[in-house]
Write an enzyme that holds these catalytic residues in place. Structure first.
Site, PDB file in Angstrom:
ATOM      1  N   GLY A  17       0.837  -1.183   0.000  1.00  0.00           N
ATOM      2  CA  GLY A  17       0.000   0.000   0.000  1.00  0.00           C
ATOM      3  C   GLY A  17       0.875   1.237   0.000  1.00  0.00           C
ATOM      4  CB  THR A  39     -11.437   4.016  -7.166  1.00  0.00           C
ATOM      5  OG1 THR A  39     -11.033   4.376  -5.851  1.00  0.00           O
ATOM      6  CG2 THR A  39     -12.690   4.804  -7.533  1.00  0.00           C
ATOM      7  NE  ARG A  72     -30.323  23.484  17.594  1.00  0.00           N
ATOM      8  CZ  ARG A  72     -31.254  22.770  18.210  1.00  0.00           C
ATOM      9  NH1 ARG A  72     -32.496  22.769  17.760  1.00  0.00           N
ATOM     10  NH2 ARG A  72     -30.946  22.029  19.261  1.00  0.00           N
ATOM     11  N   GLY A  92     -24.319  19.784  16.226  1.00  0.00           N
ATOM     12  CA  GLY A  92     -24.711  19.205  17.503  1.00  0.00           C
ATOM     13  C   GLY A  92     -25.193  17.775  17.354  1.00  0.00           C
ATOM     14  N   GLY A  93     -26.190  17.393  18.151  1.00  0.00           N
ATOM     15  CA  GLY A  93     -26.717  16.036  18.103  1.00  0.00           C
ATOM     16  C   GLY A  93     -27.203  15.654  16.728  1.00  0.00           C
ATOM     17  CD  GLU A 119      -4.605   8.718  -5.513  1.00  0.00           C
ATOM     18  OE1 GLU A 119      -3.455   8.365  -5.822  1.00  0.00           O
ATOM     19  OE2 GLU A 119      -5.622   8.291  -6.083  1.00  0.00           O
ATOM     20  CB  THR A 172      -1.215   7.572   4.794  1.00  0.00           C
ATOM     21  OG1 THR A 172       0.206   7.442   4.992  1.00  0.00           O
ATOM     22  CG2 THR A 172      -1.808   6.225   4.411  1.00  0.00           C
TER      23      THR A 172
END
Length: 384
Positions: free
Chosen positions: A130, A157, A269, A340-341, A364, A366
């Protein structure tokens, strides 16, 4: 060719309209179904999205690196899976042919890739190769004027739907590292080539990723990219250098979208009797995110211009990929925090993009590999 501002603006506006009217409304549908509807893929073909970086003589648009960066920043402002469907053809799956293919290989395959009639994929990564791609174990043994390829690839891919595979295999078993690696063009239907079902992934649903199994696949020597044995790893690095700039642009787009979504959320919000956007710590998340977006965009475009001017941007391409992918991850994290939640519930753009962009820090190269490469090149330049 380099287009004037009006031509480029018209192209970007056409792309923007397609994305906003045909892709954005079905983001959640594609995420749930793990599939892009074929009529949308056909529209991508009609708009020429599959051939942006393929030279005009082969049916593509022949975009410069800077123009392609601007397109990538635009197309990734909707769910990144849409770009992944055509991005291989106009990026890593065609670039090997563009930079190193023989005239006959270019004539045969590039028009098909540019039109989207054929979907390509770049089969380099293996289970034990990899980050250290030079450790690949797939072999190609010469047999007269043919080669017999045996091995397996992973995390590829478009592998489950690809028609054309650029396969990297070791043709010299005595060599180590990058030496002795050759790139082959293998068409689907070749006896011994198979692609198991696509992986079930964390994000980017609708973009199939899977394995490529090569069980004594026999190909003619004319399938070697460029016709020269042992040059495969050099070909791969040429393709990846450009792709890292492309990917950096693809990290900027989602961050732009998320900043817009954060602002909209902050304005609508309400808590403690007022919009949450009135609170300074919420404003800080938005301000930091927008600043980082602008910094990444500037770095990507500067590097793209240098590449177009003929400069060696190997280190800068790594910097782009590192900074933009890490930036995008931070912005996505702040978006979930601001939501938030609700940001943890799988019914909104913050949660979906948080999953989708996590991949950017892995493929591509890490972030850790890019940090290592940048450090080595920086110190080498200082020593010189």
């Amino acid at each position: 060719m380099i287009r004037d501002a009006k031509q480029l603006g018209t192209m970007l506006q056409e792309i923007r309209t397609f994305l906003r009217t045909e892709c954005l409304p079905i983001e959640a549908q594609v995420d749930a179904a793990d599939e892009i509807p074929e009529p949308v893929v056909q529209r991508m073909r009609e708009l020429g999205l599959f051939g942006h970086s393929i030279p005009e003589e082969y049916g593509g648009a022949g975009l410069t690196t800077e123009e392609l960066a601007l397109v990538n920043i635009e197309v990734s402002q909707v769910a990144t899976t849409f770009r992944a469907r055509f991005g291989g053809n106009t990026g890593i799956a065609s670039e090997s042919l563009v930079v190193d293919g023989t005239p006959e290989q270019k004539r045969r395959y590039l028009p098909l890739l540019a039109s989207g009639e054929v979907t390509g994929c770049f089969a380099l990564t293996e289970p034990d190769a990899g980050s250290d791609a030079t450790a690949l174990r797939t072999t190609a043994v010469r047999d007269g004027d043919h080669y017999v390829i045996t091995g397996s690839k992973c995390f590829i891919t478009n592998a489950p739907i690809a028609n054309l595979f650029t396969v990297f295999a070791r043709t010299d078993p005595q060599s180590k590292g990058a030496r002795g690696v050759t790139a082959f063009l293998v068409e689907r239907g070749a006896p011994g080539l198979s692609t198991p079902p696509a992986y079930r992934k964390m994000g980017q649903h609708g973009s199939p990723v899977g394995e490529v199994v090569l069980d004594q696949v026999r190909v003619h020597e004319s399938a070697i990219v460029g016709g020269v044995e042992g040059q495969g790893f050099k070909t791969a690095m040429k393709a990846l250098n450009k792709q890292r700039i492309n990917l950096a642009g693809l990290c900027v787009g989602p961050a732009i979208r998320l900043v817009d979504e954060m602002v909209r959320r902050a304005q609508t919000r309400r808590q403690f009797g007022q919009p949450v956007g009135e609170f300074q710590l919420v404003q800080q998340m938005i301000a930091e995110s927008n600043t980082e977006v602008h910094a990444a965009r500037a770095l990507v475009l500067e590097t793209a211009r240098k590449r177009d001017a003929g400069a060696d941007v190997t280190m800068e391409a790594s910097m782009c990929k590192l900074f933009a992918s890490e930036m995008c991850g931070r912005v996505a994290d702040r978006a979930v925090q601001l939501f938030g939640g609700s940001g943890y519930i799988a019914d909104n753009v913050a949660e979906r993009f948080y999953r989708d962009v996590r991949l950017f820090r892995l493929y591509e190269g890490t972030s850790q590999i890019h940090l290592t490469n940048i450090a080595k090149r920086t110190m080498a330049a200082a020593a010189a």
